[in-house]
Design a protein around this motif. Structure first.
Motif, PDB file in Angstrom:
ATOM      1  N   HIS A   1       7.848   0.307   7.253  1.00  0.00           N
ATOM      2  CA  HIS A   1       7.154   1.332   8.090  1.00  0.00           C
ATOM      3  C   HIS A   1       5.978   2.071   7.697  1.00  0.00           C
ATOM      4  O   HIS A   1       6.121   2.796   6.240  1.00  0.00           O
ATOM      5  CB  HIS A   1       8.116   2.172   8.999  1.00  0.00           C
ATOM      6  CG  HIS A   1       7.726   3.164   9.768  1.00  0.00           C
ATOM      7  ND1 HIS A   1       7.301   2.617  11.060  1.00  0.00           N
ATOM      8  CD2 HIS A   1       7.502   4.598   9.908  1.00  0.00           C
ATOM      9  CE1 HIS A   1       6.815   3.563  11.812  1.00  0.00           C
ATOM     10  NE2 HIS A   1       6.987   4.733  10.795  1.00  0.00           N
ATOM     11  N   ASP A   2       4.889   2.261   8.359  1.00  0.00           N
ATOM     12  CA  ASP A   2       3.767   3.053   7.899  1.00  0.00           C
ATOM     13  C   ASP A   2       4.327   4.630   8.252  1.00  0.00           C
ATOM     14  O   ASP A   2       4.486   4.903   9.646  1.00  0.00           O
ATOM     15  CB  ASP A   2       2.510   2.503   8.697  1.00  0.00           C
ATOM     16  CG  ASP A   2       1.345   3.395   8.097  1.00  0.00           C
ATOM     17  OD1 ASP A   2       1.431   4.628   7.625  1.00  0.00           O
ATOM     18  OD2 ASP A   2       0.196   2.895   8.697  1.00  0.00           O
ATOM     19  N   LEU A   3       4.512   5.259   7.210  1.00  0.00           N
ATOM     20  CA  LEU A   3       4.720   6.796   7.355  1.00  0.00           C
ATOM     21  C   LEU A   3       4.010   7.654   7.970  1.00  0.00           C
ATOM     22  O   LEU A   3       3.949   8.833   7.857  1.00  0.00           O
ATOM     23  CB  LEU A   3       5.400   6.989   6.008  1.00  0.00           C
ATOM     24  CG  LEU A   3       6.659   6.388   5.694  1.00  0.00           C
ATOM     25  CD1 LEU A   3       6.906   6.867   4.228  1.00  0.00           C
ATOM     26  CD2 LEU A   3       7.663   6.631   6.452  1.00  0.00           C
ATOM     27  N   ARG A   4       2.790   6.859   8.375  1.00  0.00           N
ATOM     28  CA  ARG A   4       1.784   8.024   9.237  1.00  0.00           C
ATOM     29  C   ARG A   4       1.999   7.959  10.720  1.00  0.00           C
ATOM     30  O   ARG A   4       1.339   8.559  11.510  1.00  0.00           O
ATOM     31  CB  ARG A   4       0.247   7.469   8.927  1.00  0.00           C
ATOM     32  CG  ARG A   4      -0.080   7.827   7.436  1.00  0.00           C
ATOM     33  CD  ARG A   4      -1.145   7.110   6.944  1.00  0.00           C
ATOM     34  NE  ARG A   4      -1.294   5.683   7.237  1.00  0.00           N
ATOM     35  CZ  ARG A   4      -2.309   5.150   6.783  1.00  0.00           C
ATOM     36  NH1 ARG A   4      -3.375   5.385   6.709  1.00  0.00           N
ATOM     37  NH2 ARG A   4      -2.188   3.591   7.311  1.00  0.00           N
ATOM     38  N   MET A   5       3.018   6.752  11.121  1.00  0.00           N
ATOM     39  CA  MET A   5       3.489   6.710  12.430  1.00  0.00           C
ATOM     40  C   MET A   5       4.853   6.983  12.712  1.00  0.00           C
ATOM     41  O   MET A   5       5.490   6.837  12.198  1.00  0.00           O
ATOM     42  CB  MET A   5       2.933   5.198  12.851  1.00  0.00           C
ATOM     43  CG  MET A   5       1.612   4.716  12.405  1.00  0.00           C
ATOM     44  SD  MET A   5       0.332   5.376  13.382  1.00  0.00           S
ATOM     45  CE  MET A   5       0.563   4.654  14.999  1.00  0.00           C
ATOM     46  N   PRO A   6       4.999   7.247  14.225  1.00  0.00           N
ATOM     47  CA  PRO A   6       6.114   7.261  14.799  1.00  0.00           C
ATOM     48  C   PRO A   6       7.007   6.116  14.518  1.00  0.00           C
ATOM     49  O   PRO A   6       6.476   5.056  14.334  1.00  0.00           O
ATOM     50  CB  PRO A   6       6.191   7.696  16.139  1.00  0.00           C
ATOM     51  CG  PRO A   6       4.916   8.348  16.304  1.00  0.00           C
ATOM     52  CD  PRO A   6       3.876   7.650  15.189  1.00  0.00           C
TER      53      PRO A   6
ATOM     54  N   PRO B   1       0.895  -1.242   0.012  1.00  0.00           N
ATOM     55  CA  PRO B   1      -0.213  -0.098   0.023  1.00  0.00           C
ATOM     56  C   PRO B   1       0.700   1.182   0.050  1.00  0.00           C
ATOM     57  O   PRO B   1       2.130   1.302   0.371  1.00  0.00           O
ATOM     58  CB  PRO B   1      -0.824  -0.044   1.333  1.00  0.00           C
ATOM     59  CG  PRO B   1      -0.011  -1.016   2.176  1.00  0.00           C
ATOM     60  CD  PRO B   1       0.605  -1.965   1.249  1.00  0.00           C
ATOM     61  N   ALA B   2       0.281   2.409  -0.474  1.00  0.00           N
ATOM     62  CA  ALA B   2       0.957   3.554  -0.469  1.00  0.00           C
ATOM     63  C   ALA B   2       1.067   4.205   0.832  1.00  0.00           C
ATOM     64  O   ALA B   2       0.594   3.741   2.149  1.00  0.00           O
ATOM     65  CB  ALA B   2       0.045   4.561  -1.195  1.00  0.00           C
ATOM     66  N   GLY B   3       2.305   4.934   0.982  1.00  0.00           N
ATOM     67  CA  GLY B   3       2.472   5.725   2.266  1.00  0.00           C
ATOM     68  C   GLY B   3       3.335   4.724   3.341  1.00  0.00           C
ATOM     69  O   GLY B   3       3.422   4.969   4.522  1.00  0.00           O
ATOM     70  N   HIS B   4       4.198   3.927   2.715  1.00  0.00           N
ATOM     71  CA  HIS B   4       5.257   3.162   3.508  1.00  0.00           C
ATOM     72  C   HIS B   4       6.528   3.231   3.158  1.00  0.00           C
ATOM     73  O   HIS B   4       6.761   3.915   2.199  1.00  0.00           O
ATOM     74  CB  HIS B   4       4.866   1.594   3.399  1.00  0.00           C
ATOM     75  CG  HIS B   4       3.456   1.470   4.257  1.00  0.00           C
ATOM     76  ND1 HIS B   4       3.532   0.575   5.454  1.00  0.00           N
ATOM     77  CD2 HIS B   4       2.236   1.749   3.934  1.00  0.00           C
ATOM     78  CE1 HIS B   4       2.290   0.486   5.825  1.00  0.00           C
ATOM     79  NE2 HIS B   4       1.369   0.974   4.987  1.00  0.00           N
ATOM     80  N   ALA B   5       7.438   3.138   3.924  1.00  0.00           N
ATOM     81  CA  ALA B   5       8.923   3.341   3.796  1.00  0.00           C
ATOM     82  C   ALA B   5       9.428   2.100   2.819  1.00  0.00           C
ATOM     83  O   ALA B   5       9.462   0.848   3.271  1.00  0.00           O
ATOM     84  CB  ALA B   5       9.732   3.399   5.112  1.00  0.00           C
ATOM     85  N   TYR B   6       9.997   2.281   1.786  1.00  0.00           N
ATOM     86  CA  TYR B   6      10.780   1.228   0.963  1.00  0.00           C
ATOM     87  C   TYR B   6      12.287   1.543   1.138  1.00  0.00           C
ATOM     88  O   TYR B   6      12.852   2.749   0.676  1.00  0.00           O
ATOM     89  CB  TYR B   6      10.448   1.174  -0.548  1.00  0.00           C
ATOM     90  CG  TYR B   6      11.343   0.353  -1.179  1.00  0.00           C
ATOM     91  CD1 TYR B   6      11.959  -0.827  -0.893  1.00  0.00           C
ATOM     92  CD2 TYR B   6      12.087   0.906  -2.413  1.00  0.00           C
ATOM     93  CE1 TYR B   6      12.892  -1.592  -1.499  1.00  0.00           C
ATOM     94  CE2 TYR B   6      12.946   0.113  -2.970  1.00  0.00           C
ATOM     95  CZ  TYR B   6      13.490  -1.072  -2.522  1.00  0.00           C
ATOM     96  OH  TYR B   6      14.417  -1.867  -3.635  1.00  0.00           O
TER      97      TYR B   6
ATOM     98  N   ASN C   1      12.532   5.419  -0.039  1.00  0.00           N
ATOM     99  CA  ASN C   1      11.364   5.668  -1.066  1.00  0.00           C
ATOM    100  C   ASN C   1      10.088   5.588  -0.316  1.00  0.00           C
ATOM    101  O   ASN C   1       9.768   4.921   0.626  1.00  0.00           O
ATOM    102  CB  ASN C   1      11.097   4.767  -2.032  1.00  0.00           C
ATOM    103  CG  ASN C   1      12.497   4.686  -2.885  1.00  0.00           C
ATOM    104  OD1 ASN C   1      12.155   5.202  -4.234  1.00  0.00           O
ATOM    105  ND2 ASN C   1      13.517   4.250  -2.677  1.00  0.00           N
ATOM    106  N   VAL C   2       9.140   6.558  -0.532  1.00  0.00           N
ATOM    107  CA  VAL C   2       7.563   6.544  -0.067  1.00  0.00           C
ATOM    108  C   VAL C   2       6.780   5.766  -1.248  1.00  0.00           C
ATOM    109  O   VAL C   2       7.096   6.088  -2.223  1.00  0.00           O
ATOM    110  CB  VAL C   2       7.279   7.982  -0.045  1.00  0.00           C
ATOM    111  CG1 VAL C   2       5.658   7.780   0.415  1.00  0.00           C
ATOM    112  CG2 VAL C   2       8.039   8.856   1.015  1.00  0.00           C
ATOM    113  N   THR C   3       6.339   4.661  -0.728  1.00  0.00           N
ATOM    114  CA  THR C   3       5.647   3.867  -1.481  1.00  0.00           C
ATOM    115  C   THR C   3       4.334   4.539  -2.125  1.00  0.00           C
ATOM    116  O   THR C   3       3.744   5.412  -1.362  1.00  0.00           O
ATOM    117  CB  THR C   3       4.998   2.627  -1.057  1.00  0.00           C
ATOM    118  OG1 THR C   3       4.296   2.685  -0.129  1.00  0.00           O
ATOM    119  CG2 THR C   3       6.158   1.586  -0.562  1.00  0.00           C
ATOM    120  N   ALA C   4       3.777   4.329  -3.571  1.00  0.00           N
ATOM    121  CA  ALA C   4       2.820   4.966  -4.014  1.00  0.00           C
ATOM    122  C   ALA C   4       1.951   4.055  -4.901  1.00  0.00           C
ATOM    123  O   ALA C   4       2.206   3.093  -5.087  1.00  0.00           O
ATOM    124  CB  ALA C   4       3.342   6.337  -4.665  1.00  0.00           C
ATOM    125  N   GLY C   5       0.858   4.682  -5.425  1.00  0.00           N
ATOM    126  CA  GLY C   5       0.175   4.019  -6.168  1.00  0.00           C
ATOM    127  C   GLY C   5      -0.910   2.946  -5.727  1.00  0.00           C
ATOM    128  O   GLY C   5      -0.922   2.927  -4.387  1.00  0.00           O
TER     129      GLY C   5
END
Length: 380
Positions: A157-162, A82-87, A99-103
């Protein structure tokens, strides 16, 4: 310096909910939308370091320069999520990049964060960077990761969270977004998928910066107007030799993907076409979810036996298989008709090696011959 993170934190220490619509519409849209936003690192002592994102690069599975071009693997699996995670990946045996996952979920797509402007917690970043200051602190993807202690522990990692999060923020008054070809890569480097905040001193040093093509930007949330994003996408379409495929005149767009038939099918696979000569061992028709089987488009038995999925033979295998496809146009035409009639087609293969198999070659063959046909039509 104002404590920006204090202003944006809620009572639980989490930043304002990041607008996922900036990320779910594809890499090019996300690369624009991330500019000006904050990447915040939360430290165990309750303090933060934050950078404004000032440079990005777009990548997706239709792009030869992308880690996802040859399909899903253990290394790049986050990019297919899913979008919004760290690669996060390790490069040159010494550096991390993020990278920030997208799409859409299942489509290998993301945005490399190439550079940031420090806005808080500079002392902590300076220490992590061995005392470096100024632009040298975070004006490159590896420098930024070192300054924010980003490593493989944050993979997926979910980039909406610490402890690492994206926070919404606007461009400053007068700032403009520019588009240039990408840097630091050898494949498809000329594609205009690198985005910068023009004139920002923390952008990576490159002669291309002076040639950046401005995009229209205004309004809230960086205010990327549709016109600005479309302008960039129009340039990408001209440069792209693999983004969309359809009839012989190039009028019908289609997203061609590849996937191992033993993987669980995705809801957005579209039409699933098996391109192996043999049915996958241990896979029932029901579990394989194959819509069409074009067995005669696969390599000949003799070529398959000779190749034996030995990576050192892949270049020669590619050349011989393309010759077989040239000499066997009927199944290729059938596959092209399927592609023309569906917005998305996934080519299925059984090999364990995700990078060295016939589906990789077939997909590239379809893209190359499509572009050749379009160029011929243009010259008419």
């Amino acid at each position: 310096m104002a404590r920006i993170c204090d202003e944006i934190d809620d009572e639980n220490g989490n930043g304002n909910a990041f607008p996922m619509e900036l990320l779910t519409q594809g890499a090019d849209h996300a690369a624009v939308g991330l500019l000006g936003c904050l990447l915040v690192r939360d430290w165990p002592d309750g303090t933060h370091s934050a950078v404004r994102i000032v440079e990005t690069e777009a990548y997706d599975q239709n792009d030869p320069a992308s880690h996802t071009y040859h399909g899903r693997s253990e290394r790049n699996r986050a990019m297919f999520g899913p979008a919004g995670h760290a690669y996060v990946y390790f490069t040159y045996g010494m550096h991390y990049c993020v990278n920030v996952t997208a799409g859409a979920d299942g489509f290998g797509c993301g945005v490399l964060i190439r550079a940031g402007e420090p806005v808080e917690g500079v002392e902590h970043m300076t220490q992590l960077r061995g005392g470096r200051t100024g632009a040298q602190l975070t004006n490159g993807p590896a420098k930024l990761c070192q300054a924010l202690a980003i490593d493989k522990s944050l993979y997926g990692h979910d980039l909406r969270m610490p402890p690492l999060r994206l926070v919404r923020a606007s461009l400053k008054e007068g700032e403009r977004i520019g588009c240039t070809p990408r840097i630091g890569i050898s494949k498809a480097a000329d594609r205009p998928r690198r985005l910068i905040i023009m004139g920002n001193p923390y952008v990576s040093k490159s002669p291309l910066n002076a040639k950046a093509v401005p995009l229209d930007t205004a309004g809230p949330m960086h205010g990327t107007q549709a016109k600005g994003t479309q302008a960039m996408q129009a340039k990408q379409t001209v440069a792209d030799d693999n983004g969309g495929h359809g009839d012989s005149d190039g009028n019908t767009s289609c997203d061609v993907r590849i996937r191992r038939v033993y993987e669980e099918p995705s809801a957005d696979d579209g039409l699933r076409v098996l391109v192996d000569r043999l049915w996958p061992r241990g896979r029932s028709k029901q579990s394989a979810h194959v819509d069409v089987w074009i067995k005669d488009i696969a390599p000949s038995k003799e070529l398959r036996t000779w190749f034996g999925h030995i990576p050192e033979r892949f270049d020669e295998f590619t050349s011989r298989y393309r010759e077989e496809l040239d000499a066997n146009p009927e199944p290729v035409s059938r596959l092209r008709e399927l592609i023309a009639g569906h917005p998305r087609v996934t080519l299925l293969y059984g090999a364990k090696d995700n990078e060295h198999n016939n589906a990789v070659v077939l997909r590239k063959y379809l893209l190359d011959t499509q572009v050749s046909q379009q160029e011929a039509n243009t010259r008419k």
